[in-house]
Design a protein around this motif. Structure first.
Motif, PDB file in Angstrom:
ATOM      1  N   ASN A 128       0.845  -1.187   0.000  1.00  0.00           N
ATOM      2  CA  ASN A 128       0.000   0.000   0.000  1.00  0.00           C
ATOM      3  C   ASN A 128       0.881   1.237   0.000  1.00  0.00           C
ATOM      4  O   ASN A 128       1.919   1.265   0.683  1.00  0.00           O
ATOM      5  CB  ASN A 128      -0.916   0.026   1.230  1.00  0.00           C
ATOM      6  CG  ASN A 128      -2.160  -0.818   1.031  1.00  0.00           C
ATOM      7  OD1 ASN A 128      -2.513  -1.167  -0.105  1.00  0.00           O
ATOM      8  ND2 ASN A 128      -2.821  -1.161   2.111  1.00  0.00           N
ATOM      9  N   PRO A 129       0.503   2.275  -0.739  1.00  0.00           N
ATOM     10  CA  PRO A 129       1.351   3.471  -0.805  1.00  0.00           C
ATOM     11  C   PRO A 129       1.684   4.070   0.555  1.00  0.00           C
ATOM     12  O   PRO A 129       2.779   4.605   0.752  1.00  0.00           O
ATOM     13  CB  PRO A 129       0.515   4.440  -1.653  1.00  0.00           C
ATOM     14  CG  PRO A 129      -0.278   3.543  -2.538  1.00  0.00           C
ATOM     15  CD  PRO A 129      -0.631   2.362  -1.679  1.00  0.00           C
ATOM     16  N   ALA A 174      -7.003   4.902  -6.595  1.00  0.00           N
ATOM     17  CA  ALA A 174      -7.528   6.120  -7.235  1.00  0.00           C
ATOM     18  C   ALA A 174      -6.408   7.151  -7.269  1.00  0.00           C
ATOM     19  O   ALA A 174      -5.453   7.065  -6.486  1.00  0.00           O
ATOM     20  CB  ALA A 174      -8.733   6.670  -6.483  1.00  0.00           C
ATOM     21  N   LEU A 175      -6.538   8.137  -8.165  1.00  0.00           N
ATOM     22  CA  LEU A 175      -5.489   9.145  -8.311  1.00  0.00           C
ATOM     23  C   LEU A 175      -5.927  10.533  -7.858  1.00  0.00           C
ATOM     24  O   LEU A 175      -5.197  11.492  -8.063  1.00  0.00           O
ATOM     25  CB  LEU A 175      -5.012   9.206  -9.774  1.00  0.00           C
ATOM     26  CG  LEU A 175      -4.338   7.936 -10.316  1.00  0.00           C
ATOM     27  CD1 LEU A 175      -3.881   8.159 -11.749  1.00  0.00           C
ATOM     28  CD2 LEU A 175      -3.164   7.513  -9.435  1.00  0.00           C
ATOM     29  N   ASP A 176      -7.098  10.652  -7.236  1.00  0.00           N
ATOM     30  CA  ASP A 176      -7.514  11.946  -6.691  1.00  0.00           C
ATOM     31  C   ASP A 176      -7.881  11.786  -5.225  1.00  0.00           C
ATOM     32  O   ASP A 176      -8.382  10.742  -4.790  1.00  0.00           O
ATOM     33  CB  ASP A 176      -8.679  12.539  -7.487  1.00  0.00           C
ATOM     34  CG  ASP A 176      -9.964  11.763  -7.296  1.00  0.00           C
ATOM     35  OD1 ASP A 176     -10.770  12.153  -6.433  1.00  0.00           O
ATOM     36  OD2 ASP A 176     -10.157  10.756  -8.008  1.00  0.00           O
ATOM     37  N   ASP A 177      -7.620  12.823  -4.455  1.00  0.00           N
ATOM     38  CA  ASP A 177      -7.739  12.732  -3.001  1.00  0.00           C
ATOM     39  C   ASP A 177      -9.166  12.503  -2.531  1.00  0.00           C
ATOM     40  O   ASP A 177      -9.396  11.755  -1.567  1.00  0.00           O
ATOM     41  CB  ASP A 177      -7.167  13.991  -2.354  1.00  0.00           C
ATOM     42  CG  ASP A 177      -5.656  14.079  -2.508  1.00  0.00           C
ATOM     43  OD1 ASP A 177      -5.035  13.053  -2.841  1.00  0.00           O
ATOM     44  OD2 ASP A 177      -5.099  15.179  -2.312  1.00  0.00           O
ATOM     45  N   ARG A 226      -9.006   4.987   1.999  1.00  0.00           N
ATOM     46  CA  ARG A 226      -7.571   4.750   1.897  1.00  0.00           C
ATOM     47  C   ARG A 226      -6.801   5.675   2.836  1.00  0.00           C
ATOM     48  O   ARG A 226      -7.241   6.797   3.123  1.00  0.00           O
ATOM     49  CB  ARG A 226      -7.084   4.963   0.464  1.00  0.00           C
ATOM     50  CG  ARG A 226      -7.844   4.140  -0.569  1.00  0.00           C
ATOM     51  CD  ARG A 226      -7.692   2.653  -0.331  1.00  0.00           C
ATOM     52  NE  ARG A 226      -6.355   2.197  -0.703  1.00  0.00           N
ATOM     53  CZ  ARG A 226      -5.870   0.998  -0.413  1.00  0.00           C
ATOM     54  NH1 ARG A 226      -6.589   0.145   0.297  1.00  0.00           N
ATOM     55  NH2 ARG A 226      -4.665   0.649  -0.811  1.00  0.00           N
ATOM     56  N   LEU A 227      -5.640   5.214   3.296  1.00  0.00           N
ATOM     57  CA  LEU A 227      -4.838   5.989   4.237  1.00  0.00           C
ATOM     58  C   LEU A 227      -3.847   6.918   3.531  1.00  0.00           C
ATOM     59  O   LEU A 227      -3.221   7.753   4.186  1.00  0.00           O
ATOM     60  CB  LEU A 227      -4.070   5.047   5.174  1.00  0.00           C
ATOM     61  CG  LEU A 227      -4.914   4.167   6.095  1.00  0.00           C
ATOM     62  CD1 LEU A 227      -4.011   3.303   6.978  1.00  0.00           C
ATOM     63  CD2 LEU A 227      -5.848   5.008   6.958  1.00  0.00           C
ATOM     64  N   GLU A 264       1.219  10.763  -2.020  1.00  0.00           N
ATOM     65  CA  GLU A 264       1.863   9.545  -1.527  1.00  0.00           C
ATOM     66  C   GLU A 264       1.823   8.438  -2.577  1.00  0.00           C
ATOM     67  O   GLU A 264       2.772   7.666  -2.724  1.00  0.00           O
ATOM     68  CB  GLU A 264       1.180   9.066  -0.251  1.00  0.00           C
ATOM     69  CG  GLU A 264       1.523   9.850   0.996  1.00  0.00           C
ATOM     70  CD  GLU A 264       0.807   9.286   2.210  1.00  0.00           C
ATOM     71  OE1 GLU A 264       1.494   8.691   3.067  1.00  0.00           O
ATOM     72  OE2 GLU A 264      -0.421   9.432   2.296  1.00  0.00           O
ATOM     73  N   ALA A 265       0.703   8.346  -3.298  1.00  0.00           N
ATOM     74  CA  ALA A 265       0.591   7.322  -4.336  1.00  0.00           C
ATOM     75  C   ALA A 265       1.634   7.530  -5.421  1.00  0.00           C
ATOM     76  O   ALA A 265       2.324   6.578  -5.823  1.00  0.00           O
ATOM     77  CB  ALA A 265      -0.814   7.345  -4.939  1.00  0.00           C
TER      78      ALA A 265
END
Length: 391
Positions: A109-110, A135-138, A146-147, A152-153
């Motif tokens: 996990n990232p 996913a790529l958006d906060d 997600r944490l 971070e990703a």
């Protein structure tokens, strides 16, 4: 001839080892996997000894195998210390021969990615990492529980690609309120960052998860069927145009970069399932069997310490069940299946009277060499195709 010799229908799919590390830093609201949060920490040395015992027990039932892939899944295996990962891989190598080019994958996990730890995993023998980006958006990451955030990703992807030659990451689409245009933009960005492989899963609302309760209460509304199909079509189109075609319904790779361990599942190979809640498919002297281990981590640990393994189910699979599993798994692949292998498992060939109408309707294609596969039109209705052919 041994059970994995050239006369057995599993002969050419390889032998894999799946190691399930069941612990996570937090439980995602959509997840129904066997994952558990332990705020007090995990006794890694004790669990490592239990894994060693179960590996030894399984290896005694499967002598002479050559391991072609190992997959450390979870849970979040990247929460393990590198020395624990090294101990697991050393145990596999101590009980089976490991192919020189074996694929050794670790899920991460990232939020748990550290450059030093990744270098430790590489030194331990891991040569491929799969990141649970999702996913790529906060905003989407927060809604998925997600944490990590998008920064971070992206950092985790860079760290992974610097440490390993082979990397992949997962995304979830068909999220609430997601449009095809939004997904096209997100997927295009993902492909720009992906080196060779992407796993792209439609969000499913699983019973027993928080998302299931929210959906039942009308507080979470996934895309309708028409939008879901449009999102699927965008996925196929964008990935294919970028040189990452689907080799399996939810997995996309540049040619030669397919996940070999997952291909082993879909090609109906033989694999050992080690750890809490792991499933396996082994070929023993009595034929192919399905194995399941104790699901609860501490109960699995106690059982292994008392009995030398945590297996709670070992079921002999009837020929018809094997053939049906082969069909379900194999038709997910772009390469499809060899009907002769189905006939060897089932004891009779696929019913031509059921197959030909599916071919005529453009849902099943005949491929060179006699193989058959779901067409792009047939893939979205795969369950119906399998039900028809297996009847």
């Amino acid at each position: 001839m041994t059970p994995t010799g050239p006369d057995h229908p599993t002969r050419d799919a390889g032998f894999g080892v799946y190691l399930h590390w069941p612990f996570c830093a937090a439980k995602c609201p959509y997840c129904d996997f066997n994952s558990h949060v332990r705020h007090a920490g995990v006794d890694e040395p004790r669990f490592l000894e239990a894994f060693r015992a179960e590996i030894a027990h399984t290896a005694a039932q499967t002598p002479g195998r050559v391991v072609t892939s190992v997959f450390l899944g979870g849970g979040t295996p990247s929460l393990m210390r590198p020395e624990t990962v090294a101990g697991l891989l050393d145990a596999v190598a101590a009980h089976w021969s490991v192919a020189p080019d074996a694929e050794i994958t670790l899920e991460a996990n990232p939020s748990s990615v550290e450059a030093g730890r990744f270098r430790g995993y590489r030194a331990a023998g891991v040569n491929r990492v799969s990141l649970g980006v999702q996913a790529l958006d906060d905003a989407s990451l927060r809604s998925l529980g997600r944490l990590h955030d998008s920064a971070e990703a992206f950092a985790a992807i860079r760290v992974a690609q610097a440490a390993f030659e082979r990397t992949s990451f997962d995304l979830i689409y068909a999220r609430p309120r997601q449009t095809p245009a939004q997904w096209r933009a997100e997927l295009t960005e993902a492909i720009d960052r992906a080196a060779e492989h992407l796993s792209l899963y439609q969000l499913t609302i699983e019973p027993g998860t928080p998302f299931y309760g929210l959906a039942a209460a009308g507080k979470l509304v996934p895309p309708d069927e028409e939008t879901g199909r449009a999102l699927y079509d965008v996925t196929q189109e964008v990935c294919a145009a970028a040189g990452l075609p689907a080799y399996e319904i939810s997995n996309h790779a540049r040619p030669g970069a397919e996940a070999r361990h997952n291909l082993l599942y879909w090609r109906y190979g033989e694999y050992a399932g080690i750890g809490p809640g792991a499933h396996g498919r082994l070929v023993t002297g009595g034929g192919r069997v399905g194995t399941v281990t104790e699901r609860a981590p501490e109960a699995w640990l106690a059982r292994v310490e008392a009995e030398g393994h945590g297996v709670v189910e070992m079921e002999a699979l009837a020929p018809g069940d094997q053939a049906d599993e082969f069909l379900v798994m194999g038709l997910r692949l772009a390469e499809g299946i060899d009907p002769a292998r189905y006939a060897a498992l089932k004891g009779r060939p696929i019913d031509v009277a059921r197959l030909e109408p599916l071919v005529a309707d453009g849902l099943i294609a005949r491929l060179p060499g006699g193989r058959i596969a779901a067409t792009p039109r047939g893939a979205p209705v795969l369950n119906a195709l399998v039900a028809e052919l297996a009847a």
